[in-house]
Write a protein that holds these residues in place. Structure first.
Motif, short mmCIF file in Angstrom:
data_model
loop_
_atom_site.label_atom_id
_atom_site.label_comp_id
_atom_site.label_asym_id
_atom_site.label_seq_id
_atom_site.Cartn_x
_atom_site.Cartn_y
_atom_site.Cartn_z
N ASP A 39 1.03 -1.11 -0.04
CA ASP A 39 0.17 -0.07 0.05
C ASP A 39 0.88 1.14 -0.06
OD1 ASP A 39 -2.63 0.79 0.05
OD2 ASP A 39 -2.53 1.58 1.95
N VAL A 40 2.07 1.22 0.51
CA VAL A 40 2.81 2.50 0.63
C VAL A 40 3.55 2.79 -0.79
CG1 VAL A 40 5.45 3.24 1.47
CG2 VAL A 40 3.77 2.10 3.03
N TYR A 41 3.73 1.59 -1.57
CA TYR A 41 4.18 1.68 -2.89
C TYR A 41 2.99 2.32 -3.92
CZ TYR A 41 8.51 -0.35 -1.59
OH TYR A 41 9.72 -0.74 -0.99
N LEU A 42 1.91 1.71 -3.34
CA LEU A 42 0.69 2.24 -4.26
C LEU A 42 0.37 3.53 -3.97
CD1 LEU A 42 -1.64 -0.98 -3.73
CD2 LEU A 42 -0.21 -0.40 -5.69
N LYS A 43 0.57 4.10 -2.67
CA LYS A 43 0.17 5.68 -2.36
C LYS A 43 1.35 6.45 -3.08
CE LYS A 43 -0.68 9.15 0.58
NZ LYS A 43 -0.27 10.21 -0.21
N LYS A 44 2.50 5.85 -3.23
CA LYS A 44 3.64 6.77 -3.97
C LYS A 44 3.12 6.95 -5.53
CE LYS A 44 8.09 5.69 -1.92
NZ LYS A 44 9.42 4.99 -2.21
N ARG A 45 2.77 5.62 -5.97
CA ARG A 45 2.10 5.86 -7.37
C ARG A 45 1.01 6.89 -7.53
NH1 ARG A 45 0.12 0.57 -10.80
NH2 ARG A 45 -1.33 0.69 -8.94
N PHE A 46 -0.09 6.90 -6.52
CA PHE A 46 -1.08 7.74 -6.63
C PHE A 46 -0.84 9.16 -6.67
CE2 PHE A 46 -3.67 4.36 -4.19
CZ PHE A 46 -4.06 3.70 -5.23
N ASP A 47 0.39 9.28 -5.96
CA ASP A 47 0.99 11.00 -5.56
C ASP A 47 1.46 11.23 -6.80
OD1 ASP A 47 0.15 10.79 -2.98
OD2 ASP A 47 1.91 10.40 -2.33
N LEU A 48 2.27 10.27 -7.63
CA LEU A 48 2.96 10.71 -8.88
C LEU A 48 2.19 10.88 -10.06
CD1 LEU A 48 5.89 8.45 -9.24
CD2 LEU A 48 6.12 10.54 -8.79
N ILE A 49 0.96 10.12 -10.30
CA ILE A 49 0.01 10.19 -11.53
C ILE A 49 -0.49 11.51 -11.88
CG2 ILE A 49 -2.25 9.33 -12.16
CD1 ILE A 49 -1.88 6.60 -11.01
N PRO A 50 -0.87 12.47 -10.64
CA PRO A 50 -1.40 13.81 -11.21
C PRO A 50 -0.25 14.63 -11.64
CG PRO A 50 -2.07 13.16 -8.85
CD PRO A 50 -1.11 12.12 -9.38
N ASN A 51 1.03 14.56 -11.05
CA ASN A 51 1.93 15.22 -11.89
C ASN A 51 2.37 14.66 -13.34
OD1 ASN A 51 2.45 16.61 -9.39
ND2 ASN A 51 3.71 15.05 -8.64
N LEU A 52 2.08 13.45 -13.46
CA LEU A 52 2.48 12.86 -14.67
C LEU A 52 1.50 13.12 -15.72
CD1 LEU A 52 4.18 10.79 -16.51
CD2 LEU A 52 2.51 9.06 -15.92
N VAL A 53 -0.04 13.22 -15.49
CA VAL A 53 -0.87 13.58 -16.10
C VAL A 53 -1.12 15.06 -16.57
CG1 VAL A 53 -3.47 13.96 -15.97
CG2 VAL A 53 -2.78 11.98 -15.41
N GLU A 54 -0.62 15.82 -15.49
CA GLU A 54 -0.40 17.38 -16.10
C GLU A 54 0.60 17.63 -16.78
OE1 GLU A 54 -2.32 20.08 -15.18
OE2 GLU A 54 -3.80 18.49 -14.23
N THR A 55 1.59 16.81 -16.84
CA THR A 55 2.69 17.14 -17.79
C THR A 55 2.32 16.93 -19.17
OG1 THR A 55 4.49 16.69 -16.11
CG2 THR A 55 5.19 16.23 -18.28
N VAL A 56 1.60 15.53 -19.20
CA VAL A 56 1.13 15.08 -20.60
C VAL A 56 0.07 15.95 -21.13
CG1 VAL A 56 0.01 13.18 -21.72
CG2 VAL A 56 1.77 12.67 -20.11
N LYS A 57 -0.71 16.60 -20.34
CA LYS A 57 -1.86 17.62 -20.67
C LYS A 57 -1.34 18.71 -21.66
CE LYS A 57 -5.62 17.39 -17.13
NZ LYS A 57 -6.32 18.19 -16.34
N GLY A 58 -0.08 19.17 -21.39
CA GLY A 58 0.68 20.25 -21.96
C GLY A 58 0.84 19.98 -23.38
N TYR A 59 0.84 18.66 -23.61
CA TYR A 59 1.44 18.31 -25.01
C TYR A 59 0.48 17.58 -25.75
CZ TYR A 59 6.24 19.26 -23.82
OH TYR A 59 7.55 19.70 -23.24
N ALA A 60 -0.59 16.85 -24.93
CA ALA A 60 -1.50 16.12 -25.67
C ALA A 60 -2.93 16.60 -25.28
CB ALA A 60 -1.36 14.54 -25.40
N LYS A 61 -3.39 18.00 -25.58
CA LYS A 61 -4.53 18.57 -25.31
C LYS A 61 -5.74 17.57 -25.74
CE LYS A 61 -2.88 23.32 -24.79
NZ LYS A 61 -1.81 23.01 -24.38
N HIS A 62 -5.74 17.22 -26.87
CA HIS A 62 -6.97 16.47 -27.67
C HIS A 62 -6.76 15.11 -27.05
CE1 HIS A 62 -3.66 15.68 -30.37
NE2 HIS A 62 -4.30 14.70 -30.90
N GLU A 63 -6.00 14.75 -26.26
CA GLU A 63 -6.18 13.30 -25.79
C GLU A 63 -6.55 13.23 -24.32
OE1 GLU A 63 -5.58 10.57 -27.49
OE2 GLU A 63 -4.07 11.49 -29.03
#
Length: 183
Positions: A39-63
């Protein structure tokens, strides 16, 4: 004389019940510890996902549909009510993350973005840690289930309501397939 034999047998049975119960308690605690570690590792993943999504959003607006699926899968996994539901939701989240990395292949600028590469590297490390903790959890669950299901300890398990625990496994056939990632 017979009285002492009967008392001896009763004492032996009582000692066996106590020993079996204590073994199941220790095994159950190991299962809970292994799940907590994962669960500790899953929480780390949960915390990373929003940052990853925000980074991708800037490049892939229509996705946005792909990105929304990742966030929805993350939230479902985070809000799971029990272990079985958590296993299913984590499998869905893993599949959604694979889609983000596949999406990145379509955007060369995104693949070259240092923030994205750093987040991707962190996420890949966390995914490796999750895989290792899943293996450990499954080994502990296997040992616990062997105790709970084996005769005669299954009698004690039934009396004290120790139940077989689910393995953490890939639930989706699509997730079993290799994902092509190239840099």
């Amino acid at each position: 004389m017979v009285k002492y034999i009967v008392i001896g047998v009763v004492v032996l049975i009582l000692l066996w019940v106590i020993a079996s119960y204590n073994k199941m308690v220790r095994s159950k605690n190991k299962v809970e510890e292994a799940f907590s570690t994962m669960d500790v590792y899953l929480k780390k993943r949960f915390d990373l996902i929003p940052n990853l999504v925000e980074t991708v959003k800037g490049y892939a607006k229509h996705e946005s549909e792909t990105l929304e699926k990742v966030i929805a899968a993350r939230n479902a996994a985070k809000n799971s009510q029990n272990v079985q539901e958590r296993i299913q939701n984590e499998a869905a989240l893993s599949g959604a993350l694979h889609n983000i990395f596949a999406l990145a292949e379509s955007y060369p600028d995104l693949k070259a973005n240092t923030n994205f590469l750093d987040l991707q590297g962190q996420l890949l490390k966390v995914e490796e840690d999750i895989a290792n903790s899943r293996k450990f959890y499954n080994a502990v669950v296997r040992n616990f289930n062997n105790v709970v299901m084996s005769f005669p300890s299954n009698i004690i398990a039934g009396i004290f309501h120790f139940e077989k625990q689910p393995m953490f496994e890939v639930a989706d056939a699509a997730e079993r397939e290799n994902v092509k990632v190239s840099f």
